[in-house]
Design a protein around this motif. Structure first.
Motif, mmCIF file in Angstrom:
data_model
loop_
_atom_site.group_PDB
_atom_site.id
_atom_site.type_symbol
_atom_site.label_atom_id
_atom_site.label_comp_id
_atom_site.label_asym_id
_atom_site.label_seq_id
_atom_site.Cartn_x
_atom_site.Cartn_y
_atom_site.Cartn_z
ATOM 1 N N ASN A 161 101.415 0.674 43.360
ATOM 2 C CA ASN A 161 102.624 1.355 43.844
ATOM 3 C C ASN A 161 103.215 0.696 45.082
ATOM 4 O OD1 ASN A 161 102.499 3.343 41.817
ATOM 5 N ND2 ASN A 161 101.107 4.597 43.047
ATOM 6 N N CYS A 162 103.219 -0.627 45.124
ATOM 7 C CA CYS A 162 103.875 -1.338 46.224
ATOM 8 C C CYS A 162 105.384 -1.334 46.000
ATOM 9 C CB CYS A 162 103.381 -2.773 46.307
ATOM 10 S SG CYS A 162 101.907 -2.968 47.281
ATOM 11 N N ILE A 163 106.117 -1.206 47.078
ATOM 12 C CA ILE A 163 107.581 -1.188 46.986
ATOM 13 C C ILE A 163 108.156 -2.246 47.915
ATOM 14 C CG2 ILE A 163 109.694 0.148 47.264
ATOM 15 C CD1 ILE A 163 108.047 2.670 46.795
ATOM 16 N N SER A 164 108.855 -3.220 47.334
ATOM 17 C CA SER A 164 109.631 -4.175 48.121
ATOM 18 C C SER A 164 111.030 -3.597 48.277
ATOM 19 C CB SER A 164 109.698 -5.535 47.419
ATOM 20 O OG SER A 164 108.412 -6.073 47.265
ATOM 21 N N ARG A 165 111.409 -3.314 49.498
ATOM 22 C CA ARG A 165 112.710 -2.695 49.730
ATOM 23 C C ARG A 165 113.842 -3.662 49.438
ATOM 24 N NH1 ARG A 165 111.332 2.487 49.392
ATOM 25 N NH2 ARG A 165 109.619 2.991 50.809
ATOM 26 N N ARG A 166 114.992 -3.092 49.058
ATOM 27 C CA ARG A 166 116.167 -3.901 48.766
ATOM 28 C C ARG A 166 116.520 -4.754 49.981
ATOM 29 N NH1 ARG A 166 119.606 1.348 47.517
ATOM 30 N NH2 ARG A 166 117.604 1.818 46.594
ATOM 31 N N CYS A 167 116.917 -6.005 49.723
ATOM 32 C CA CYS A 167 117.200 -6.938 50.811
ATOM 33 C C CYS A 167 118.264 -7.928 50.333
ATOM 34 C CB CYS A 167 115.924 -7.684 51.200
ATOM 35 S SG CYS A 167 115.221 -8.636 49.819
ATOM 36 N N ASN A 168 118.648 -8.831 51.227
ATOM 37 C CA ASN A 168 119.572 -9.900 50.845
ATOM 38 C C ASN A 168 118.737 -11.022 50.247
ATOM 39 O OD1 ASN A 168 121.450 -11.936 50.580
ATOM 40 N ND2 ASN A 168 122.501 -11.436 52.486
ATOM 41 N N TRP A 169 118.572 -10.996 48.946
ATOM 42 C CA TRP A 169 117.637 -11.878 48.257
ATOM 43 C C TRP A 169 117.930 -13.348 48.528
ATOM 44 C CZ3 TRP A 169 117.490 -15.628 44.469
ATOM 45 C CH2 TRP A 169 116.249 -15.838 43.847
ATOM 46 N N ASP A 170 119.204 -13.727 48.551
ATOM 47 C CA ASP A 170 119.574 -15.137 48.704
ATOM 48 C C ASP A 170 119.174 -15.700 50.062
ATOM 49 O OD1 ASP A 170 120.713 -15.422 46.165
ATOM 50 O OD2 ASP A 170 122.573 -14.488 46.834
ATOM 51 N N GLU A 171 118.959 -14.841 51.046
ATOM 52 C CA GLU A 171 118.610 -15.325 52.382
ATOM 53 C C GLU A 171 117.103 -15.392 52.612
ATOM 54 O OE1 GLU A 171 120.625 -12.958 55.264
ATOM 55 O OE2 GLU A 171 122.627 -13.590 54.603
ATOM 56 N N GLU A 172 116.305 -14.943 51.657
ATOM 57 C CA GLU A 172 114.854 -14.968 51.811
ATOM 58 C C GLU A 172 114.312 -16.385 51.597
ATOM 59 O OE1 GLU A 172 112.931 -12.568 52.784
ATOM 60 O OE2 GLU A 172 114.440 -10.974 52.804
ATOM 61 N N SER A 173 113.374 -16.798 52.455
ATOM 62 C CA SER A 173 112.780 -18.133 52.363
ATOM 63 C C SER A 173 111.682 -18.170 51.305
ATOM 64 C CB SER A 173 112.185 -18.541 53.711
ATOM 65 O OG SER A 173 113.180 -18.578 54.712
ATOM 66 N N ASP A 174 111.501 -19.346 50.701
ATOM 67 C CA ASP A 174 110.411 -19.508 49.752
ATOM 68 C C ASP A 174 109.063 -19.421 50.459
ATOM 69 O OD1 ASP A 174 112.227 -19.846 47.764
ATOM 70 O OD2 ASP A 174 111.879 -21.978 47.447
ATOM 71 N N ARG A 175 108.016 -19.106 49.703
ATOM 72 C CA ARG A 175 106.678 -18.980 50.264
ATOM 73 C C ARG A 175 105.684 -19.639 49.315
ATOM 74 N NH1 ARG A 175 107.001 -12.496 49.160
ATOM 75 N NH2 ARG A 175 106.773 -12.613 46.904
ATOM 76 N N ARG A 176 104.453 -19.796 49.802
ATOM 77 C CA ARG A 176 103.419 -20.449 49.002
ATOM 78 C C ARG A 176 102.105 -19.702 49.165
ATOM 79 N NH1 ARG A 176 101.991 -26.193 51.032
ATOM 80 N NH2 ARG A 176 100.522 -25.015 52.312
ATOM 81 N N PHE A 177 101.413 -19.480 48.042
ATOM 82 C CA PHE A 177 100.112 -18.806 48.058
ATOM 83 C C PHE A 177 98.990 -19.828 47.888
ATOM 84 C CE2 PHE A 177 102.157 -14.821 45.919
ATOM 85 C CZ PHE A 177 102.807 -14.520 47.111
ATOM 86 N N GLU A 178 97.835 -19.530 48.468
ATOM 87 C CA GLU A 178 96.638 -20.351 48.253
ATOM 88 C C GLU A 178 95.708 -19.682 47.241
ATOM 89 O OE1 GLU A 178 94.871 -21.094 52.045
ATOM 90 O OE2 GLU A 178 96.386 -22.574 52.616
ATOM 91 N N PHE A 179 96.228 -18.822 46.409
ATOM 92 C CA PHE A 179 95.471 -18.050 45.428
ATOM 93 C C PHE A 179 96.421 -17.712 44.286
ATOM 94 C CE2 PHE A 179 97.096 -15.644 48.980
ATOM 95 C CZ PHE A 179 97.947 -14.741 48.377
ATOM 96 N N TYR A 180 95.899 -17.094 43.241
ATOM 97 C CA TYR A 180 96.724 -16.632 42.126
ATOM 98 C C TYR A 180 97.174 -15.199 42.401
ATOM 99 C CZ TYR A 180 94.732 -20.649 39.716
ATOM 100 O OH TYR A 180 94.348 -21.921 39.370
ATOM 101 N N SER A 181 98.407 -14.914 42.061
ATOM 102 C CA SER A 181 98.942 -13.564 42.253
ATOM 103 C C SER A 181 99.657 -13.125 40.978
ATOM 104 C CB SER A 181 99.926 -13.541 43.429
ATOM 105 O OG SER A 181 100.566 -12.281 43.521
ATOM 106 N N LEU A 182 99.321 -11.929 40.531
ATOM 107 C CA LEU A 182 99.955 -11.359 39.336
ATOM 108 C C LEU A 182 100.597 -10.040 39.719
ATOM 109 C CD1 LEU A 182 100.505 -11.397 36.282
ATOM 110 C CD2 LEU A 182 98.267 -10.320 35.953
ATOM 111 N N SER A 183 101.916 -9.974 39.597
ATOM 112 C CA SER A 183 102.678 -8.774 39.937
ATOM 113 C C SER A 183 103.309 -8.204 38.672
ATOM 114 C CB SER A 183 103.775 -9.117 40.953
ATOM 115 O OG SER A 183 104.767 -8.107 40.996
ATOM 116 N N HIS A 184 103.116 -6.906 38.433
ATOM 117 C CA HIS A 184 103.709 -6.231 37.283
ATOM 118 C C HIS A 184 104.736 -5.234 37.805
ATOM 119 C CE1 HIS A 184 103.165 -3.471 33.533
ATOM 120 N NE2 HIS A 184 104.225 -4.241 33.429
ATOM 121 N N MET A 185 106.023 -5.497 37.557
ATOM 122 C CA MET A 185 107.074 -4.604 38.021
ATOM 123 C C MET A 185 107.255 -3.454 37.028
ATOM 124 S SD MET A 185 110.996 -5.322 39.200
ATOM 125 C CE MET A 185 111.718 -5.156 37.578
ATOM 126 N N PHE A 186 107.100 -2.222 37.516
ATOM 127 C CA PHE A 186 107.224 -1.073 36.620
ATOM 128 C C PHE A 186 108.507 -0.284 36.866
ATOM 129 C CE2 PHE A 186 104.613 0.203 40.271
ATOM 130 C CZ PHE A 186 105.277 1.330 40.722
#
Length: 291
Positions: free
Chosen positions: A44-69
């Motif tokens: 039940n994580c919630i990413s709040r609405r934002c200005n998507w185009d202004e967000e910077s790219d990021r990098r993980f040192e692990f695998y991440s699986l996100s399921h949007m419901f």
């Protein structure tokens, strides 16, 4: 990006600019032996609405699986973007620069799990899993995995690891489109005169040229340069027999500097010159060929 729940900071460290998510987790011996370990999970994580185009790219040192419901989102890997709708899952592999989150004035509601180990490394190295979008459907399949991984029962870790491994295999079967297939679609829909360089394709994919060559070879059996030329020449062959353009016009149409270079490459692939190829089909159809 604001979230209603936070990852275990003792296992994952997020840099001050939020671009690098480092792995601090030490895999238990039994899980290292098995080859797959769940680092942590969030429900039940919630990413709040934002200005998507202004967000910077990021990098993980692990695998991440996100399921949007619930909600609506977008995924960016390199220079490509995809819309994310309820039921979609996003898999991110270590080292891939990316960003995903809410957009279009809606929240991004997800269940997510982070993991590492030799098994996903093997799957990733051999092209079985990759960063991208997969469709998991409406059933929130990550919740039992996350809850099982948190259980203190002695064999709970193995149960959750086996279920995660099975889920990854199912995702491989139902992948929407691989990154290389996406690049192939881009090549096929580009202006016929454009010659994509390996560097351009690698930038579009968001990876190094060497990695792009390996992915192309694994997926198509050819290196990018060879695949591009074969695609152009196959298209040129069809162009020759379906239109009245001359060989010179055909060569220019597909980005060759002159008809002689085009003719040499055409004969190398098809075994006959463009003129002979056109004549062969003209004889079959009873047409008069144009030179």
């Amino acid at each position: 990006m604001e979230k209603s729940c936070i990852m275990n900071s003792k296992k994952i460290e997020i840099s001050q600019n939020s671009r690098i998510h480092r792995l601090l987790f030490t895999m238990p011996e039994r899980e290292r032996e098995y080859g797959l370990s769940i680092i942590n999970g969030s429900i039940n994580c919630i990413s709040r609405r934002c200005n998507w185009d202004e967000e910077s790219d990021r990098r993980f040192e692990f695998y991440s699986l996100s399921h949007m419901f619930s909600g609506f989102g977008r995924l960016r890997i390199g220079m490509r973007t995809w819309d994310v709708e309820p039921g979609d899952a996003i898999l991110i592999c270590p080292g891939d620069w990316h960003y995903y989150g809410a957009c279009n004035g809606q929240d991004y509601c997800e269940d997510a799990i982070r993991f590492c180990g030799k098994i996903p490394d093997f799957m990733h190295k051999n092209g079985l899993i990759h960063s991208g979008i997969f469709h998991l459907g409406a059933v929130r399949q990550l919740i039992p995995l996350i809850e099982s991984s948190r259980s203190p029962a002695p064999d709970a870790w193995l149960k959750s690891a086996l279920e995660l491994q099975q889920l990854l295999l199912e995702m491989v079967k139902h992948s929407r489109i691989t990154p290389v297939e996406s690049l192939l679609k881009t090549i096929h829909s580009s202006p016929p005169e454009h010659w994509w360089s390996v560097e351009e394709l690698a930038e579009l994919r968001g990876i190094s040229p060497d990695r792009l060559r390996r992915e192309f070879l694994r997926h198509t059996g050819m290196l990018p340069k060879k695949y591009l030329e074969h695609f152009k020449l196959r298209s040129a062959a069809e162009y020759l027999i379906s239109r009245s353009a001359s060989v010179t016009e055909t060569a220019l149409h597909f980005g060759y500097v002159d008809r002689y270079h085009f003719s040499r490459r055409f004969k190398h692939v098809f075994g006959v010159s463009p003129e002979q190829y056109r004549k062969l089909f003209a004889d079959i159809n009873g047409d008069t060929p144009r030179r």
